[in-house]
Scaffold this motif. Structure first.
Motif, PDB file in Angstrom:
ATOM      1  N   GLY A 267      -1.448   4.114  -0.448  1.00 41.11           N
ATOM      2  CA  GLY A 267      -1.735   2.701  -0.241  1.00 41.11           C
ATOM      3  C   GLY A 267      -3.024   2.421   0.505  1.00 41.11           C
ATOM      4  N   VAL A 268      -3.532   1.220   0.270  1.00 41.26           N
ATOM      5  CA  VAL A 268      -4.648   0.657   1.036  1.00 41.26           C
ATOM      6  C   VAL A 268      -4.300  -0.800   1.345  1.00 41.26           C
ATOM      7  N   SER A 269      -5.018  -1.394   2.292  1.00 43.75           N
ATOM      8  CA  SER A 269      -4.665  -2.740   2.729  1.00 43.75           C
ATOM      9  C   SER A 269      -5.905  -3.584   2.974  1.00 43.75           C
ATOM     10  N   THR A 270      -5.650  -4.819   3.459  1.00 46.01           N
ATOM     11  CA  THR A 270      -6.747  -5.715   3.825  1.00 46.01           C
ATOM     12  C   THR A 270      -7.586  -5.150   4.965  1.00 46.01           C
ATOM     13  N   ARG A 271      -7.169  -4.035   5.528  1.00 47.08           N
ATOM     14  CA  ARG A 271      -8.009  -3.321   6.502  1.00 47.08           C
ATOM     15  C   ARG A 271      -9.349  -2.942   5.881  1.00 47.08           C
ATOM     16  N   LEU A 272      -9.376  -2.776   4.556  1.00 48.16           N
ATOM     17  CA  LEU A 272     -10.632  -2.464   3.880  1.00 48.16           C
ATOM     18  C   LEU A 272     -11.691  -3.530   4.150  1.00 48.16           C
ATOM     19  N   ILE A 273     -11.261  -4.788   4.285  1.00 48.72           N
ATOM     20  CA  ILE A 273     -12.226  -5.855   4.565  1.00 48.72           C
ATOM     21  C   ILE A 273     -12.845  -5.640   5.944  1.00 48.72           C
ATOM     22  N   GLY A 274     -12.020  -5.228   6.910  1.00 50.36           N
ATOM     23  CA  GLY A 274     -12.567  -4.884   8.221  1.00 50.36           C
ATOM     24  C   GLY A 274     -13.572  -3.759   8.116  1.00 50.36           C
ATOM     25  N   GLY A 275     -13.284  -2.775   7.252  1.00 51.15           N
ATOM     26  CA  GLY A 275     -14.223  -1.674   7.044  1.00 51.15           C
ATOM     27  C   GLY A 275     -15.529  -2.140   6.445  1.00 51.15           C
ATOM     28  N   VAL A 276     -15.469  -3.070   5.500  1.00 52.62           N
ATOM     29  CA  VAL A 276     -16.687  -3.617   4.891  1.00 52.62           C
ATOM     30  C   VAL A 276     -17.518  -4.343   5.947  1.00 52.62           C
ATOM     31  N   ILE A 277     -16.844  -5.120   6.793  1.00 54.31           N
ATOM     32  CA  ILE A 277     -17.562  -5.837   7.855  1.00 54.31           C
ATOM     33  C   ILE A 277     -18.292  -4.855   8.759  1.00 54.31           C
ATOM     34  N   MET A 278     -17.565  -3.852   9.255  1.00 54.21           N
ATOM     35  CA  MET A 278     -18.152  -2.937  10.240  1.00 54.21           C
ATOM     36  C   MET A 278     -19.093  -1.916   9.612  1.00 54.21           C
ATOM     37  N   SER A 279     -19.088  -1.819   8.291  1.00 60.20           N
ATOM     38  CA  SER A 279     -20.045  -0.939   7.619  1.00 60.20           C
ATOM     39  C   SER A 279     -21.359  -1.643   7.334  1.00 60.20           C
ATOM     40  N   HIS A 280     -21.308  -2.951   7.030  1.00 58.10           N
ATOM     41  CA  HIS A 280     -22.487  -3.611   6.469  1.00 58.10           C
ATOM     42  C   HIS A 280     -22.996  -4.827   7.229  1.00 58.10           C
ATOM     43  N   ALA A 281     -22.151  -5.529   7.975  1.00 55.65           N
ATOM     44  CA  ALA A 281     -22.599  -6.750   8.642  1.00 55.65           C
ATOM     45  C   ALA A 281     -23.681  -6.430   9.668  1.00 55.65           C
ATOM     46  N   ASP A 282     -24.508  -7.434   9.980  1.00 57.16           N
ATOM     47  CA  ASP A 282     -25.589  -7.231  10.948  1.00 57.16           C
ATOM     48  C   ASP A 282     -25.577  -8.358  11.965  1.00 57.16           C
ATOM     49  N   ASP A 283     -26.627  -8.465  12.741  1.00 58.70           N
ATOM     50  CA  ASP A 283     -26.657  -9.455  13.817  1.00 58.70           C
ATOM     51  C   ASP A 283     -26.866 -10.876  13.318  1.00 58.70           C
ATOM     52  N   ASN A 284     -27.038 -11.055  12.007  1.00 54.86           N
ATOM     53  CA  ASN A 284     -27.092 -12.385  11.412  1.00 54.86           C
ATOM     54  C   ASN A 284     -25.769 -12.776  10.769  1.00 54.86           C
ATOM     55  N   GLY A 285     -24.791 -11.840  10.760  1.00 58.95           N
ATOM     56  CA  GLY A 285     -23.502 -12.171  10.194  1.00 58.95           C
ATOM     57  C   GLY A 285     -23.036 -11.175   9.153  1.00 58.95           C
ATOM     58  N   MET A 286     -22.175 -11.640   8.263  1.00 58.35           N
ATOM     59  CA  MET A 286     -21.572 -10.801   7.232  1.00 58.35           C
ATOM     60  C   MET A 286     -22.601 -10.426   6.172  1.00 58.35           C
ATOM     61  N   VAL A 287     -22.413  -9.242   5.588  1.00 60.66           N
ATOM     62  CA  VAL A 287     -23.189  -8.798   4.425  1.00 60.66           C
ATOM     63  C   VAL A 287     -22.176  -8.263   3.423  1.00 60.66           C
ATOM     64  N   VAL A 288     -22.024  -8.930   2.291  1.00 62.61           N
ATOM     65  CA  VAL A 288     -21.003  -8.557   1.317  1.00 62.61           C
ATOM     66  C   VAL A 288     -21.628  -7.778   0.165  1.00 62.61           C
ATOM     67  N   PRO A 289     -21.097  -6.594  -0.156  1.00 61.48           N
ATOM     68  CA  PRO A 289     -21.590  -5.870  -1.331  1.00 61.48           C
ATOM     69  C   PRO A 289     -21.475  -6.755  -2.571  1.00 61.48           C
ATOM     70  N   PRO A 290     -22.516  -6.823  -3.400  1.00 60.84           N
ATOM     71  CA  PRO A 290     -22.505  -7.723  -4.563  1.00 60.84           C
ATOM     72  C   PRO A 290     -21.293  -7.570  -5.464  1.00 60.84           C
ATOM     73  N   ARG A 291     -20.760  -6.356  -5.562  1.00 57.31           N
ATOM     74  CA  ARG A 291     -19.653  -6.153  -6.496  1.00 57.31           C
ATOM     75  C   ARG A 291     -18.381  -6.879  -6.065  1.00 57.31           C
TER      76      ARG A 291
END
Length: 505
Positions: A267-291
């Motif tokens: 299984g995987v969960s909405t924790r993945l969204i937290g991972g996306v935030i902490m992998s890509h966001a910067d000091d201007n805010g969220m950065v969402v992978p285009p896909r």
């Protein structure tokens, strides 16, 4: 326009600010729970769609099982219930009654019901009814649902008392088939993490003390966040015959002999969204992978004179029409025209905070020049963040450019991971000193900050106490073992096993 708290100043506070400023989620009045808002849920929908397709391609079908599980089901599998006991929410009464103006529980249940923390037990009960012969096997099923675990320190997306997830459950005739299933689904998780979330991971097996309760083996993917901590992004469990024996999942094999089946769960969960935030966001805010961006391109009209409104909107609508047959990642582009009655600069920064991959500003001058201003989110704050391009060029190239931006995000995260895995630490003294002098932030281009250590472990259970005292965990035993010998970084004993040591979420 950086956010009020940067990553370097206070990483936990920065994370909360990103979620809030991107309008992804908020804390609910129900303690420990969250309200996932449109942008956050849109990201989850994109993840869900990609993963659901891949799960179905491997032969699995979607089912649905009840939220409530009889307590006796957990008591059949001692190791399983012990692992989840502190996180279980329990229903003990069936209704409320009004006594002297106060609602009070009434009608105690004959047997308490557990609000599902996971579903191995209740699904195993169904398997025991469905499986009679080897001809019934394998059974490959998946479920998308919510679960409840009574987290004591909730954190949006990372740990909440109720969260969304996907869980797969399968039953097989042989141990080999079940183990192959476990690693196959882990590979699906790795593929989605890296190619959809642009989040590189290390795949491996969990040590004995970190296994899923009741499992023979647990496999995982581990990602590195920008503060150097590890995030478990997905797990896959080979359950052997443990749950089959407790639920009596038997079948008649080809030799006309009755035996217990072998099961798996993953299984995987909405924790993945937290991972996306902490992998890509910067000091201007969220950065969402285009896909996985709910909107990949956002058009913001720049209207300085009311008389220009109609022609600017017609121009934008014309561009959107010309983009309707264009694709990225094999799908039609997802486009938003933001024509809300708000100042243009506020709307632009709102979409930057949300992390929309490309934000296009279009005003009267752009119509005259047949062009537009394209702002690519991953470059905001850098000279290459703004591009004035001709409309035709934008229309013909934007699909490919979104795919390139996805690749650039992955490459940046992969570089961070590769540069911050230390392999030169060889003794317990060096190891202790390294983690004692930790930093909470890894600056890009400056390797060597405290993050992951790849080193030897002897497997001695006594070493677990050393880990606890240092607030470190063994994240996984990587599949790509070196085959060399050395000294255990915890005990100094001879060791051959390579592991990943890190602090974690």
């Amino acid at each position: 326009m950086a956010m009020k708290t940067t990553r370097k100043q206070n990483y936990p506070e920065w994370y909360q600010n990103v979620v809030s400023e991107a309008d992804m989620a908020e804390n609910s009045v129900s303690p420990g729970c969250m309200v996932i808002k449109a942008w956050g849920y849109g990201i989850w929908e994109r993840i869900q769609r990609v993963m659901d397709e891949q799960i179905k391609e491997t032969g699995h079908e979607n089912y649905y099982f009840p939220m409530f599980i009889p307590l006796s089901f957990f008591q059949k599998e001692a190791n399983h219930v012990e692992g989840f006991a502190k996180e279980m929410a329990v229903v003990t009464h069936s209704r409320l009654v009004n006594e002297e103006g106060k609602l009070k529980p009434s009608s105690p249940l004959d047997e308490p019901l557990i609000v599902r923390p996971t579903r191995e037990t209740i699904i195993a009960d169904s398997f025991s009814k469905w499986v009679k012969s080897y001809r019934d096997l394998p059974i490959l099923l998946n479920q998308w649902a919510n679960v409840v675990r009574w987290e004591m320190r909730p954190r949006l997306f990372l740990r909440t008392r109720e969260f969304l997830w996907q869980e797969g459950h399968t039953v097989h005739a042989t141990s080999q088939e079940a183990e192959e299933e476990t690693t196959k689904m882990l590979e699906v998780y790795r593929d989605v993490s890296e190619n959809t979330l642009a989040m590189p991971v290390i795949a491996g097996r969990k040590p004995e003390h970190e296994k899923f309760p009741g499992a023979i083996d647990t496999y995982c993917i581990e990602a590195m966040m920008q503060d150097g901590k590890a995030l478990q992004a997905g797990t896959s469990h080979f359950l052997g015959q443990n749950f089959a024996k407790s639920a009596d999942i038997k079948f008649v094999n080809q030799n006309n002999e009755q035996e217990y089946a072998y099961t798996t769960s993953w299984g995987v969960s909405t924790r993945l969204i937290g991972g996306v935030i902490m992998s890509h966001a910067d000091d201007n805010g969220m950065v969402v992978p285009p896909r996985i961006a709910p909107y990949q391109i956002v058009f913001v009209p720049i209207i300085k004179k009311p008389d220009d409104t109609s022609r600017i909107m017609e121009y934008i609508e014309s561009i959107k029409t010309q983009l309707k047959d264009k694709t990225a990642f094999g799908e039609k582009l997802r486009i938003k025209i933001d024509n809300r009655d708000k100042p243009s600069v506020d709307k632009v920064w709102e979409w930057i905070r949300k992390g929309a991959p490309i934000v296009c500003e279009i005003g009267a001058r752009d119509i005259e020049s047949s062009g537009l201003m394209a702002k690519e989110r991953i470059f905001i704050g850098q000279p290459e963040g703004k591009k004035i391009v001709k409309t035709d060029e934008f229309i013909n190239s934007v699909g490919k450019r979104l795919e390139e931006l996805q690749q650039l995000m992955f490459a940046k995260a992969q570089k961070r991971l590769q540069e911050n895995i230390r392999t030169d630490i060889k003794t317990p003294e060096e190891f202790a000193d390294y983690f004692a002098n930790s930093n909470e932030w890894i600056e890009d281009g400056k390797p060597g900050r405290v993050a992951f250590v790849r080193g030897k472990w002897c497997g001695d259970p006594a070493s677990e106490e050393i880990l606890k005292s240092m607030k470190i965990t063994i994240r996984c035993i990587p599949f790509d073992q070196s085959g060399t010998t050395g000294k255990c970084l915890l005990t100094g004993k001879d060791a051959t096993m390579d592991v990943i040591y890190a602090r974690s979420y």
